[in-house]
Design an enzyme around this catalytic site. Structure first.
Site, mmCIF file in Angstrom:
data_model
loop_
_atom_site.group_PDB
_atom_site.id
_atom_site.type_symbol
_atom_site.label_atom_id
_atom_site.label_comp_id
_atom_site.label_asym_id
_atom_site.label_seq_id
_atom_site.Cartn_x
_atom_site.Cartn_y
_atom_site.Cartn_z
ATOM 1 N N ARG A 140 1.148 84.297 69.075
ATOM 2 C CA ARG A 140 2.028 85.255 68.412
ATOM 3 C C ARG A 140 3.460 84.937 68.839
ATOM 4 O O ARG A 140 3.695 84.440 69.948
ATOM 5 C CB ARG A 140 1.681 86.676 68.819
ATOM 6 N N LYS A 199 -1.969 90.989 74.007
ATOM 7 C CA LYS A 199 -1.971 92.437 73.854
ATOM 8 C C LYS A 199 -2.763 93.091 74.982
ATOM 9 O O LYS A 199 -3.800 92.580 75.409
ATOM 10 C CB LYS A 199 -2.580 92.823 72.498
ATOM 11 N N HIS A 206 3.592 85.176 61.440
ATOM 12 C CA HIS A 206 2.172 84.932 61.706
ATOM 13 C C HIS A 206 1.615 83.733 60.931
ATOM 14 O O HIS A 206 0.457 83.366 61.120
ATOM 15 C CB HIS A 206 1.365 86.178 61.346
ATOM 16 N N ARG A 258 0.234 80.966 63.055
ATOM 17 C CA ARG A 258 -0.965 81.446 63.759
ATOM 18 C C ARG A 258 -2.168 81.431 62.812
ATOM 19 O O ARG A 258 -3.254 80.982 63.182
ATOM 20 C CB ARG A 258 -0.702 82.855 64.288
ATOM 21 N N HIS A 262 -8.393 87.448 70.392
ATOM 22 C CA HIS A 262 -8.929 88.627 69.708
ATOM 23 C C HIS A 262 -9.973 89.299 70.588
ATOM 24 O O HIS A 262 -10.836 88.632 71.166
ATOM 25 C CB HIS A 262 -9.588 88.229 68.379
ATOM 26 N N TYR A 319 -10.916 84.910 59.018
ATOM 27 C CA TYR A 319 -10.470 83.555 58.715
ATOM 28 C C TYR A 319 -11.579 82.735 58.074
ATOM 29 O O TYR A 319 -11.314 81.792 57.339
ATOM 30 C CB TYR A 319 -9.996 82.855 59.987
#
Length: 335
Positions: free
Chosen positions: A170, A203, A274, A277, A300, A309
């Site tokens: 990110r 995150k 993004h 990414r 993730h 994806y």
């Protein structure tokens, strides 16, 4: 004036007076006490008019008679359509459900009913848009838009773009890197490349290690040796990897400007922070990578997030099959 408008919004059919009065009171409440915008009120009137027509057609003359199955049946009708109405998408149907839920909540609060049958009815979930990825050729064109010259900011920009695509980071993770987060392993004695590793803080403060290859490593080496010292000279000794012209840490907005400028230079549209990414993940899966490996690389928490994806790659497989297989077209022999 408001009451008259509300009446106009629900009259014109043979709806039971009890239903009409309840809807009229709710619309007046939205207009006077909640101050909803005129366009929103107009949408609610239209949705509730159709709801009243549906209830009347199913023998309901008062909101107190409505059951949860009536509401779920109405939602199903919205999605499937009927001879007089086309099927609604998830967003439009969801707005109608919000209006219906609000009506029943209002009726309970005003003592018109003793229960809220819409309480457990949820709006349809909008289809999640597939992430936008660009082709490998477009990635190469995008990165190539940043010339490898002896300008410190240009060397920085190329290193940033190579790292974003080479690791799937990110933008916030990339600009948050310190120099010590990069492990640039030297070339092995036999002349083969050793895979370097970068440590990201993702995150929720979760750390992850992501390998990156020769292109990103060479770009980062060039930047660290020939550009970062010049940028750092005007700053206060920040440990940040990517620096701005004043020697401070490059911001997310600054990194986004780098990407936008490179995309504009080569005529690529709709390239967002993004995009690289998404392209990183899609190209890995196209190349045969396991989805759980890609999950770890992207950071993730759930593999479900990563599996979106796989839909992109399936679409790509369909395109290739349809264009390449001699019997992909459904054309009968002799036609």
């Amino acid at each position: 004036m408001i009451a008259t408008t509300a009446e106009q919004g629900i009259q014109g059919g043979e709806a039971a007076p009890g239903l009409q009065a309840a809807v009229r009171g709710y619309l007046d409440h939205l207009a006077v006490e909640r101050g909803l915008a005129a366009n929103t009120l107009s949408s609610y009137r239209r949705d509730l008019r159709r709801y009243v027509e549906y209830l009347t057609g199913h023998g309901r003359g008062d909101l107190a008679e409505v059951r949860e199955t009536d509401i779920t049946g109405f939602v199903r009708l919205l999605r499937e359509g009927d001879p007089d109405h086309r099927p609604l998408g998830a967003n439009s149907a969801g707005r109608a459900v919000v209006a219906v839920r609000g009506l029943h909540r209002f009726a309970l609060r005003e003592g018109l009913t003793d229960a809220d049958p819409a309480q457990e009815v949820r709006p349809p979930t909008p289809r999640r848009p597939l992430p936008k990825a660009i082709s490998l050729h477009d990635v190469q064109t995008l990165i190539g838009a940043v010339e490898s010259v002896e300008d410190p900011r240009t060397l920085r920009d190329r290193a940033l773009l190579e790292l974003l695509y080479g690791t799937g980071a990110r933008i916030s993770e990339a600009v948050g890197l310190d120099v010590d987060d990069i492990d640039r392993l030297p070339m092995a004695a036999d002349g083969t490349d050793a895979v370097s590793v970068v440590r990201f803080l993702g995150k929720g403060g979760k750390e992850r290690l992501v390998p990156f290859g020769r292109f990103a490593r060479n770009a980062i080496d060039d930047y660290l040796v020939r550009a970062r010292p010049a940028l750092a000279a005007s700053g206060r000794g920040t440990p940040g990897l990517f620096l701005n012209a004043r020697g401070g840490r490059l911001t997310r907005q600054g990194a986004w400007a780098v990407l936008r400028a490179a995309a504009a230079r080569v005529g690529l549209r709709d390239v967002s922070p993004h995009t690289l990414r998404h392209s990183f993940a899609t190209h890995l899966l196209d190349g045969g990578a396991d989805v759980r490996v890609v999950q770890e690389l992207l950071g993730h928490a759930s593999v479900t997030t990563t599996q979106v994806y796989t839909l992109v790659t399936v679409d790509r497989l369909r395109e290739v099959y349809a264009a390449s297989h001699p019997r992909a077209q459904a054309v009968a022999p002799g036609r």
